[in-house]
Scaffold this active site. Structure first.
Site, short mmCIF file in Angstrom:
data_model
loop_
_atom_site.label_atom_id
_atom_site.label_comp_id
_atom_site.label_asym_id
_atom_site.label_seq_id
_atom_site.Cartn_x
_atom_site.Cartn_y
_atom_site.Cartn_z
N ASP A 46 0.85 -1.20 0.00
CA ASP A 46 0.00 0.00 0.00
C ASP A 46 0.88 1.25 0.00
OD1 ASP A 46 -2.97 1.01 0.68
OD2 ASP A 46 -1.53 2.25 1.75
N TYR A 51 3.20 9.71 -0.36
CA TYR A 51 4.30 9.12 0.42
C TYR A 51 5.66 9.35 -0.25
CZ TYR A 51 0.35 6.50 2.47
OH TYR A 51 -0.85 6.13 3.03
N LYS A 76 -2.61 6.05 -4.46
CA LYS A 76 -3.70 6.99 -4.14
C LYS A 76 -3.45 8.34 -4.78
CE LYS A 76 -3.64 4.73 0.38
NZ LYS A 76 -2.25 4.60 0.82
N HIS A 109 -7.38 9.79 -2.01
CA HIS A 109 -6.75 9.71 -0.69
C HIS A 109 -7.61 10.33 0.42
CE1 HIS A 109 -2.43 9.18 1.02
NE2 HIS A 109 -3.32 9.01 1.98
N LYS A 233 2.84 -1.07 8.82
CA LYS A 233 4.14 -0.60 8.31
C LYS A 233 5.22 -0.93 9.34
CE LYS A 233 7.41 2.79 8.82
NZ LYS A 233 8.08 3.23 10.07
N VAL A 235 9.83 -0.87 9.35
CA VAL A 235 11.13 -0.98 8.66
C VAL A 235 12.03 -1.97 9.39
CG1 VAL A 235 11.06 1.31 7.59
CG2 VAL A 235 12.01 1.06 9.90
N ASN A 243 4.46 -9.43 12.19
CA ASN A 243 3.16 -8.94 11.72
C ASN A 243 2.56 -9.83 10.62
OD1 ASN A 243 3.66 -6.82 13.44
ND2 ASN A 243 4.17 -5.35 11.83
#
Ligand SMILES: NC(=O)c1ccc[n+]([C@@H]2O[C@H](COP(=O)([O-])OP(=O)(O)OC[C@H]3O[C@@H](n4cnc5c(N)ncnc54)[C@H](OP(=O)(O)O)[C@@H]3O)[C@@H](O)[C@H]2O)c1
Length: 282
Positions: A46, A51, A76, A109, A233, A235, A243
Site C-alpha cells: 500500500d 508518500y 492513491k 486519498h 508498516k 522498517v 506482523n
C-alpha cells in the site's frame, strides 16, 4: 505460517487481506523494506503519491523476480490533484513512477469536502475512467465518511471497492465500517496498531500473554477476524515477520469483545478528521 486469505471485492477482483504499508518510509529505505516484505511473503503493498516512494516500490517489485500479477499494489490520488485533468495527469505519473501499466487499486486519498467546492464526485468519475480503460483494476476511496459515500451512491454508477479509513482498538470507526458492510465496500484499516499506540494497553498485553502472541499480533488478528484489510508498516525485519504471522491462532469472542470495548470514540482518533482535513502538499 502465512496462508493470507483473499477477499473478493464488489467488482469481482480479489485482494490479500494482509499487506505491507509504506507511509513514512523514506524513499531511500523503501526498496529495501519492500524487498524484505516480499521475501517474507507479503504480496500486497500500500503506497500513495503523497508518500513520495512510488518509484522505489516499483523498483522492489520489479527486482523481486515475482510476476507482477502475483503482487497487489495500491496507490492513491494526492490532495492537489482533484480537478479532473489534474487527476488524469497524476494517475499517468503514478503509473510511470511505479513503472507499471496498471495498478491493482487506486484510491482518492481524502474527500476534502471543504475544498474544490466540495466536489469529490467529478474526481470519482475520473477514477471510473481509469477502471474503464483497465489501468486501475479496482477503484476505491480513503477517509470517506458515510455522507460522502452516500453522495457517490446517489450521483455515480460505481460503488467504491474499498474505503481505507483509520481503525484500531482506540478508534473502531463503527458507523463508517457498518455502512461499508451494508453496501459491499470493504474496509481497509489504516494505522491498525495506532502506530504502536495501543501495544501497551493492559487489555491487549493480558490477551497477548494468554494466547502466547505479541500485542501487535493480537491487534492485527482482531482486525483480520473483523473482516477488515490491514497493512501494518515497519522498517524492522523482525517486526515485519511478526506482523505476517497471524494465521496460526484465533481470538475467542470474549477477547474480541474486550478489544472492541477499548474504543474511545473521537478521542481515540490519531489522524485528521476527514470532514475538516484540507492539507494540500506544498
Ligand atoms: N489512507 C490514509 O490516509 C492513511 C493514513 C495512514 C496510514 N495509511 C496506510 O496504513 C499503513 C499503516 O499505518 P501506519 O504506518 O500509520 O501505522 P501502523 O502500521 O499502525 O504502525 C506503524 C508503526 O508501528 C511500529 N511497528 C510496526 N510493527 C510493530 C510491532 N510488531 N511491534 C511494535 N511496533 C511495531 C513501526 O515501527 P518501525 O517501522 O520502526 O518498525 C511504526 O512506527 C501505512 O503505511 C499506509 O500504507 C493510510
Amino acid at each position: 505460517m502465512s496462508a493470507v486469505p483473499n477477499i473478493t471485492l464488489n467488482d469481482g477482483n480479489t485482494i490479500p487481506q494482509l499487506g505491507f504499508g509504506v507511509f513514512q518510509i523514506e524513499p531511500r529505505g523503501t526498496a529495501e523494506a519492500v524487498s524484505e516484505a516480499l521475501e517474507i511473503g507479503y504480496r500486497h503493498i500500500d503506497t500513495a503519491e503523497m508518500y513520495g516512494n512510488e518509484k522505489e516500490v516499483g523498483e522492489a517489485v520489479r527486482d523481486s523476480g515475482l510476476d507482477r500479477s502475483d503482487i497487489f499494489v495500491t496507490s492513491k490520488l494526492n490532495n492537489s490533484f482533484h480537478e479532473p485533468d489534474d487527476a488524469r495527469k497524476a494517475f499517468d505519473t503514478t503509473l510511470s513512477d511505479l513503472g507499471f501499466d496498471y495498478v491493482d487499486l487506486f484510491l482518492i486519498h481524502w474527500p476534502l469536502p471543504t475544498l474544490y467546492d466540495g466536489d469529490y464526485v467529478s474526481t470519482w468519475k475520473v477514477l471510473e475512467e481509469f477502471k474503464g480503460d483497465g489501468r486501475a483494476r479496482s477503484i476505491g476511496v480513503s477517509n470517506f465518511h458515510v455522507e460522502h459515500l452516500e453522495r457517490l451512491a446517489a450521483e455515480t454508477d460505481t460503488a467504491p471497492a474499498v474505503n481505507q479509513i483509520e481503525v484500531h482498538p482506540y478508534f473502531t470507526n463503527e458507523d463508517v465500517r457498518a455502512y461499508g458492510q451494508e453496501h459491499g465496500i470493504v474496509t481497509e484499516a489504516w494505522s491498525p496498531i495506532a502506530q504502536g499506540g495501543v501495544l501497551e494497553d493492559e487489555t491487549i498485553t493480558r490477551i497477548a500473554e494468554k494466547v502466547g502472541k505479541t500485542p501487535a499480533q493480537v491487534v492485527l488478528r482482531w482486525h483480520i477476524q473483523r473482516g477488515d484489510i490491514v497493512f501494518p508498516k515497519s522498517v524492522t525485519p523482525s517486526r515485519m515477520k511478526e506482523n505476517f504471522e497471524l494465521f496460526d491462532f484465533e481470538l475467542d469472542s470474549a477477547d474480541m469483545d474486550a478489544i472492541t470495548a477499548l474504543d474511545q470514540g473521537e478521542d481515540g482518533r490519531t489522524g485528521p478528521n476527514p470532514d475538516t482535513m484540507d492539507k494540500l502538499p506544498s
